[in-house]
Design a protein around this motif. Structure first.
Motif, short mmCIF file in Angstrom:
data_model
loop_
_atom_site.label_atom_id
_atom_site.label_comp_id
_atom_site.label_asym_id
_atom_site.label_seq_id
_atom_site.Cartn_x
_atom_site.Cartn_y
_atom_site.Cartn_z
N ARG A 13 46.26 6.80 26.24
CA ARG A 13 45.18 6.18 26.04
C ARG A 13 44.24 6.14 27.42
N LYS B 193 37.98 5.97 10.23
CA LYS B 193 39.14 5.45 10.34
C LYS B 193 40.03 6.89 11.08
N THR C 31 47.93 4.16 17.10
CA THR C 31 48.12 3.20 16.36
C THR C 31 49.39 3.27 15.39
N TRP D 199 55.02 1.63 11.23
CA TRP D 199 54.59 0.43 10.76
C TRP D 199 55.95 -0.65 10.92
N ASN E 13 55.42 -1.58 14.53
CA ASN E 13 54.42 -2.56 15.01
C ASN E 13 54.59 -3.93 14.33
#
Ligand SMILES: N[C@@H](CCC(=O)N[C@@H](CS)C(=O)NCC(=O)O)C(=O)O
Length: 234
Positions: A233, A70, A28, A189, A192
Motif C-alpha cells: 500500500r 473491481k 483486500t 475471507w 478478514n
C-alpha cells in the motif's frame, strides 16, 4: 519483448516488465487471493496498486480491463496461444493461474471439479455473505437500529462456517492433504471476518475449530505472508 500498448490499462499503470504477468490489485480479501497464488506458483509478475481512496477502479483505464470496476485483475502477456490475456474475477484468475502453472489444482478430473466446486462455494457464498456482515457489523450498516439485516448475515455466515468446518474435519486442507486454490480463495475471507470485520465473537468462531486450525496454518505460509502485503500500500 511483449508489447502491451494495445491495453489502455498500461497507460495508467505502465509495465516495467512487460514479459511478466501484470497484477492490478489492492490487499483486500479478493485481492490477496491472486497475489498469494502468484507467490505460491512462483510465476513472475509485476504488481500495480489500484487505490480506492482515489477511485482508481473507476478510471477509464481500469474499466477498459474490468468493466465491473473491481480488483483483482490481471494481464498475462503470454496467454493461450502466446497471445496476451486480460482477466478479472478472482475465481477465474485462480483457475487460470493453476492451469498455467500446473499447480494447486489436482490433475485428475474428479479432484479438479471438486476443487472448482469449493472455489465456487467461496465465490457465491462465503465472499458475498461475509462481505455483507462486514458492512452491517463494522461499516455504515452498524448504525442501523434495526438489527435484522445484520442478524440475517450472522446466521448465514455461521451456516457457511459450519459447512466448511465439517469439510475440514479430518482434513489438513479443503481438498485433504493437497493445498489448493480452494484454500487460497477461502481463508483470506475467514481471516478478514475475524480480523478486519471484527466479527469473530458475533459468529462464534470458536464453534468452528477446524476452520480456525486451518486458518492458522494458512497465514503461516511464506507465500501468504507476502501475498497479504502485495501490492504494497506504500
Ligand atoms: N467477485 C469479484 C469481487 C471483487 C471485489 O468485490 N473487489 C472489491 C475489493 S475486495 C472491489 O474492488 N471493490 C471496489 C468497488 O466496488 O468499487 C472477485 O472475486 O474478483
Amino acid at each position: 519483448m511483449s508489447d502491451l500498448s494495445a491495453f489502455p490499462i498500461t497507460r495508467k499503470w505502465p509495465a516495467q516488465h512487460p514479459d511478466r504477468i501484470q497484477l492490478y490489485s489492492l490487499p483486500t480479501p479478493n485481492g490477496v487471493k491472486v497475489s498469494t497464488m502468484l507467490e505460491e506458483t512462483g510465476l513472475p509478475y509485476e504488481p500495480h496498486l489500484v487505490r480506492f481512496d482515489t477511485n482508481d477502479q473507476m478510471s477509464p483505464e481500469f474499466l477498459s480491463l474490468n468493466p465491473n470496476n473491481k480488483i483483482p485483475a490481471i494481464l498475462d502477456p503470454d496467454g493461450p496461444g502466446g497471445k496476451p490475456l486480460a482477466l478479472f474475477e478472482s475465481g477465474a484468475i485462480l483457475l487460470y493461474l493453476a492451469d498455467k502453472s500446473g499447480k494447486l489444482i489436482p490433475a485428475d478430473p474428479a479432484g479438479r471439479y471438486e476443487t472448482i466446486q469449493w472455489v465456487m462455494f467461496q465465490m457465491g457464498g462465503i465472499g458475498p455473505m461475509f462481505g455483507q456482515l462486514g458492512f452491517f457489523n463494522k461499516f455504515a450498516g452498524k448504525d442501523y437500529e434495526d438489527k435484522r439485516p445484520r442478524d440475517r448475515y450472522v446466521a448465514e455466515s455461521r451456516r457457511l462456517l459450519n459447512v466448511l468446518n465439517q469439510r475440514l474435519d479430518g482434513r489438513a486442507w479443503i481438498m485433504g492433504d493437497a493445498y489448493t486454490i480452494a484454500d487460497i480463495a477461502t481463508f483470506p475471507w475467514v481471516r478478514n471476518l475475524v480480523g478486519f470485520y471484527e466479527a469473530g465473537e458475533l459468529v462464534g468462531i470458536q464453534d468452528f475449530p477446524h476452520v480456525t486450525r486451518v486458518l492458522e496454518a494458512f497465514v503461516k505460509r511464506p507465500a501468504v505472508i507476502k501475498g497479504l502485503d502485495t501490492p504494497h500500500r506504500g
